[in-house]
Design a protein around this motif. Structure first.
Motif, mmCIF file in Angstrom:
data_model
loop_
_atom_site.group_PDB
_atom_site.id
_atom_site.type_symbol
_atom_site.label_atom_id
_atom_site.label_comp_id
_atom_site.label_asym_id
_atom_site.label_seq_id
_atom_site.Cartn_x
_atom_site.Cartn_y
_atom_site.Cartn_z
ATOM 1 N N LYS A 85 -4.985 10.733 13.906
ATOM 2 C CA LYS A 85 -5.854 9.576 14.060
ATOM 3 C C LYS A 85 -5.202 8.340 13.448
ATOM 4 C CE LYS A 85 -10.770 8.699 13.437
ATOM 5 N NZ LYS A 85 -11.848 8.984 12.492
ATOM 6 N N PHE A 86 -4.602 8.563 12.313
ATOM 7 C CA PHE A 86 -3.949 7.451 11.648
ATOM 8 C C PHE A 86 -2.533 7.310 12.162
ATOM 9 C CE2 PHE A 86 -2.523 4.589 8.578
ATOM 10 C CZ PHE A 86 -1.244 4.961 8.245
ATOM 11 N N TYR A 89 -1.360 0.650 9.849
ATOM 12 C CA TYR A 89 -2.246 -0.507 10.037
ATOM 13 C C TYR A 89 -1.716 -1.351 11.187
ATOM 14 C CZ TYR A 89 -4.856 0.537 5.893
ATOM 15 O OH TYR A 89 -5.662 1.151 4.983
ATOM 16 N N ASN A 91 -2.548 -4.248 12.468
ATOM 17 C CA ASN A 91 -2.306 -5.692 12.398
ATOM 18 C C ASN A 91 -1.456 -6.099 11.184
ATOM 19 O OD1 ASN A 91 -4.235 -5.339 10.501
ATOM 20 N ND2 ASN A 91 -5.623 -6.937 11.232
ATOM 21 N N LEU A 92 -0.677 -5.138 10.713
ATOM 22 C CA LEU A 92 0.370 -5.489 9.751
ATOM 23 C C LEU A 92 1.706 -5.192 10.418
ATOM 24 C CD1 LEU A 92 -0.897 -3.953 6.368
ATOM 25 C CD2 LEU A 92 -1.282 -6.244 7.265
ATOM 26 N N PHE A 100 3.166 -1.754 1.727
ATOM 27 C CA PHE A 100 1.840 -1.368 1.254
ATOM 28 C C PHE A 100 1.797 0.083 0.798
ATOM 29 C CE2 PHE A 100 -2.287 0.577 2.422
ATOM 30 C CZ PHE A 100 -2.978 0.119 1.318
ATOM 31 N N ILE A 104 1.140 1.553 -2.928
ATOM 32 C CA ILE A 104 0.033 2.342 -3.474
ATOM 33 C C ILE A 104 0.513 3.661 -4.077
ATOM 34 C CG2 ILE A 104 -1.777 1.304 -2.043
ATOM 35 C CD1 ILE A 104 -1.816 3.819 -0.389
ATOM 36 N N ALA B 6 -0.780 -4.276 -4.729
ATOM 37 C CA ALA B 6 -0.266 -4.000 -3.388
ATOM 38 C C ALA B 6 -1.422 -3.945 -2.396
ATOM 39 C CB ALA B 6 0.481 -2.667 -3.390
ATOM 40 N N PHE B 7 -2.506 -3.358 -2.860
ATOM 41 C CA PHE B 7 -3.669 -3.201 -1.980
ATOM 42 C C PHE B 7 -4.296 -4.541 -1.652
ATOM 43 C CE2 PHE B 7 -7.480 -1.781 -0.214
ATOM 44 C CZ PHE B 7 -7.312 -0.452 0.122
ATOM 45 N N LYS B 10 -2.297 -6.481 0.842
ATOM 46 C CA LYS B 10 -2.502 -5.954 2.192
ATOM 47 C C LYS B 10 -3.846 -6.413 2.763
ATOM 48 C CE LYS B 10 -4.800 -2.322 4.170
ATOM 49 N NZ LYS B 10 -6.062 -1.794 3.754
ATOM 50 N N ARG B 13 -3.617 -9.886 3.934
ATOM 51 C CA ARG B 13 -2.883 -9.970 5.201
ATOM 52 C C ARG B 13 -3.805 -9.639 6.362
ATOM 53 N NH1 ARG B 13 2.429 -7.446 2.842
ATOM 54 N NH2 ARG B 13 3.619 -9.358 2.514
ATOM 55 N N HIS B 14 -4.639 -8.609 6.164
ATOM 56 C CA HIS B 14 -5.596 -8.240 7.220
ATOM 57 C C HIS B 14 -6.467 -9.424 7.581
ATOM 58 C CE1 HIS B 14 -4.976 -4.123 7.957
ATOM 59 N NE2 HIS B 14 -5.321 -3.688 6.765
ATOM 60 N N ARG B 17 -4.513 -12.197 9.312
ATOM 61 C CA ARG B 17 -4.106 -11.909 10.683
ATOM 62 C C ARG B 17 -5.279 -12.022 11.656
ATOM 63 N NH1 ARG B 17 0.569 -8.985 9.589
ATOM 64 N NH2 ARG B 17 1.832 -10.764 9.023
ATOM 65 N N ASP B 18 -6.445 -11.686 11.151
ATOM 66 C CA ASP B 18 -7.615 -11.629 12.014
ATOM 67 C C ASP B 18 -8.228 -13.028 12.088
ATOM 68 O OD1 ASP B 18 -9.756 -10.963 13.478
ATOM 69 O OD2 ASP B 18 -10.574 -9.473 12.110
ATOM 70 N N GLU B 197 -11.992 0.779 8.387
ATOM 71 C CA GLU B 197 -10.995 1.765 7.952
ATOM 72 C C GLU B 197 -11.486 3.185 8.217
ATOM 73 O OE1 GLU B 197 -8.172 1.513 5.373
ATOM 74 O OE2 GLU B 197 -8.172 -0.626 4.982
ATOM 75 N N GLU B 199 -13.485 3.996 10.716
ATOM 76 C CA GLU B 199 -13.370 4.186 12.166
ATOM 77 C C GLU B 199 -11.939 4.472 12.578
ATOM 78 O OE1 GLU B 199 -16.868 1.843 14.590
ATOM 79 O OE2 GLU B 199 -14.889 0.983 14.478
ATOM 80 N N MET B 200 -10.998 3.713 11.986
ATOM 81 C CA MET B 200 -9.599 3.874 12.351
ATOM 82 C C MET B 200 -9.010 5.156 11.764
ATOM 83 S SD MET B 200 -8.748 0.843 13.836
ATOM 84 C CE MET B 200 -7.052 0.486 13.461
ATOM 85 N N THR B 202 -7.964 5.310 8.742
ATOM 86 C CA THR B 202 -7.015 4.944 7.693
ATOM 87 C C THR B 202 -7.563 5.210 6.302
ATOM 88 O OG1 THR B 202 -7.805 2.695 8.028
ATOM 89 C CG2 THR B 202 -5.659 3.226 8.915
#
Lengths: 244, 367
Positions: A85-86, A89, A91-92, A100, A104, B6-7, B10, B13-14, B17-18, B197, B199-200, B202
């Motif tokens: 599924k993953f 990201y 849009n990076l 990233f 982490i 780092a988080f 990121k 950036r999200h 970008r959006d 996240e 839903e995706m 991630t």
């Protein structure tokens, strides 16, 4: 050879449904361990326990030498994870994703820079490294995702149907990456639907109804079940399943 | 700390970008302020008025001039024919008609004169406001006229509108819009970002990483904290520059209280995100399930004191009510912290409850 995963009668119950039923197995360091089973056989649940996402109901399990009950943090530091599924990201950019995920896992700036340049040149990404991930084809995403999952040099990498939806050639290339990683001592724990991929594994376990129905090298399994391919082995076992 | 950083990078950036979300995050406050500032105004300015002048003397002329000079009225037409009045109202060309009887001056000096005001009450609110403004204009005129004959004015009512003598509606809507925007953006954006996240898929990757689950959630909220705070500054700047909103109290105090409220809305967004699994659902809950009560019970549009008792009780659990109160106390009344201790404590307690519930739900989900 040391053992990086040891489970003993590992069980997970959801109310009165036993998703994982007293499974016991061991995985050697540097091995490619295929974890097969029909949908609902319990392999995802087992994998979630081993990767510290879920607690078992009973039984024992050690991952990378750490206990799944009370050393989850240590386990997480020593494993990589990639699911179907993953991918990454979307849009990076590729580089931002690498930074990233490296970040982490606590990689320092210098380490991170070195690791990401190495990764980019190894996958021949070049200018693509600064493109958004969503503009890349699926096969590329998966290769990058895998490389990112082992960026922090984990002892074990869990791959949950990593090659879903791509063509056989890209799948083959993906497996080259897995071989490369295991040759460096990383253990790969793979679930897959594709039986041709099962043949690439060092050892394969087949789960039926939450229990492990067979566990051996592909060649041994084929002779044991008197079958010409892993597909045939799998069908024989899966047919006996009571829950589907 | 490095991991956390780092988080957050990121996450930024999200958001960056959006572009569509970014437009909403930064554009919505500006648009709302402009709409409320210029389009929706409860003040009645430049009301068109029809004058039927039967007297046509100096005094009636002076009265008409007074109306013309007032910023609230524009004399649309002057006539002597009362029959035209219905026509003007039907066309909607005037809001108000003033009828000055013949012999206005002489009557006034003797037993008193009768002026008639006719208003179009299809919009009762503005009819009320227009007639009361008109009465004020007439009263002023009367005071000036009888300057030397104070005997006629035995009772002189002097009304003082405290804190807002000009009855500017911006004094009410700037805090109101601020409250709503914070609530909307803070809650919805955070909820949607986390559910996305999920839903995706991630989120799984984040959860198998050595990052503590709660840290994952908090760092998702940090960029929205920053953006909401920028929005507060943006709204305050616009309110000050464009809408003449006063800032009577302490600005640092206001910003601190805003920070608290943003954290309240963010933690509520986090709570929603632990309860739902699709972006639509998250948006639906934050909009319908929350924005509506936030709007109705904030006291911004409908006075809470006029609500039936059960609703008044309910309004106490709506965070917007308290933040709105804090804003008005600081900005309009110019009072200090000692006057807003109660709402501050209530918001803080709500935040703690939201966070505790989020933590509990999050753990349950992980099992």
């Amino acid at each position: 050879m040391s053992k990086v995963i040891i489970t003993e009668k590992l069980t997970k119950k959801f109310d009165d449904f036993t998703a994982v039923d007293a499974i016991s197995f061991e995985v050697e360091q540097g091995e490619i361990f295929g974890f097969l089973g029909a949908n609902g056989a319990g392999k995802t649940t087992a994998m979630r326990i081993l990767s510290g996402l879920s607690y078992p109901t009973s039984g024992k399990a050690e991952v990378a030498g750490f206990d799944v009950y009370n050393q989850v943090e240590d386990i997480k530091r020593n494993i990589g994870y990639m699911s179907q599924k993953f991918s990454l990201y979307e849009n990076l950019t590729v580089r931002e994703n690498i930074h990233f995920f490296g970040g982490i896992y606590g990689l320092g700036r210098k380490e991170l820079k070195q690791a990401s340049e190495e990764l980019i040149s190894r996958l021949h990404l070049g200018p693509e490294a600064n493109k958004l991930v969503k503009s890349l084809p699926l096969g590329w995403k998966q290769k990058i995702a895998f490389s990112v999952a082992i960026l922090h040099r984990p002892k074990i990498v869990f791959l949950d149907e990593p090659t879903g939806g791509v063509d056989p050639i890209t799948r083959r290339q993906f497996w080259e990456l897995i071989y490369e990683a295991t040759s460096q001592g990383i253990t790969a724990f793979v679930t897959t639907h594709y039986m041709d991929e099962a043949e690439y594994c060092d050892r394969v376990s087949i789960m039926v109804d939450g229990a492990i129905a067979a566990l051996d090298t592909p060649a041994a399994l084929k002779s044991q079940f008197n079958a010409s391919s892993m597909d045939a082995v799998f069908l024989q076992l899966a047919r006996a399943a009571k829950r589907s | 700390m490095k991991i956390f950083f780092a988080f957050v990078v990121k996450e930024f950036r999200h958001v960056w970008r959006d572009k569509r979300s970014l437009m909403i995050l930064l554009g919505l406050p500006i648009i709302m302020m402009l709409i409320f500032g210029f389009a929706i105004s409860s003040e009645v300015k430049d009301s068109k008025i029809l004058v039927i002048d039967h007297a046509k003397d100096n005094q009636s002329r002076m009265l008409i001039d007074r109306f013309n000079q007032s910023e609230y009225f524009t004399v649309f037409a002057i006539s002597t024919d009362e029959k035209i009045i219905p026509d003007y109202f039907e066309k909607g060309s005037v809001r108000l008609a003033l009828i000055i009887p013949s012999g206005f001056r002489t009557d006034m000096e003797k037993e008193g004169s009768q002026l008639r005001l006719i208003a179009d009450a299809t919009d009762p609110n503005s009819a009320n406001i227009a007639t009361s403004y008109a009465s004020a204009v007439i009263r002023d005129f009367q005071i000036q006229f009888f300057e030397n004959a104070a005997a006629f004015m035995n009772i002189n009512i002097e009304t003082r509108m405290l804190y807002n003598p000009q009855l500017k509606s911006s004094f009410n809507f700037v805090p109101g819009v601020m409250t709503l925007i914070m609530m909307l953006l803070g809650t919805m954006m955070t909820a949607v970002a986390i559910v996305k996240e999920k839903e995706m898929g991630t989120i799984e990757i984040l959860l198998v990483s050595p990052m503590k689950p709660i840290l994952v959630i908090i760092s998702k909220a940090v960029p929205y904290l920053v953006i909401c705070f920028v929005d507060v500054l943006l709204i305050l700047f616009m309110a000050y520059m464009v809408l003449d909103m006063p800032m009577r109290g302490s600005l640092p105090l206001l910003l601190l209280e805003s920070l608290l409220f943003i954290i309240t809305t963010l933690s509520f967004g986090l709570l929603i995100s632990t309860l739902v699994s699709s972006q639509q659902m998250a948006m639906f809950i934050s909009l319908v399930g929350f924005l509506m009560p936030a709007l109705v019970f904030s006291g911004f549009m409908f006075p809470i004191e006029n609500m039936p008792l059960p609703l008044q009780v309910i309004s106490n659990v709506v965070p917007t009510k308290w933040y709105f109160l804090i804003l008005k106390t600081i900005m309009v009344k110019g009072l200090g912290f000692e006057y807003i201790i109660k709402p501050t404590i209530i918001l803080a307690v709500m935040t703690i409850i939201f966070i505790l519930l989020t933590l509990r739900n999050f753990k349950v989900r992980l099992m």
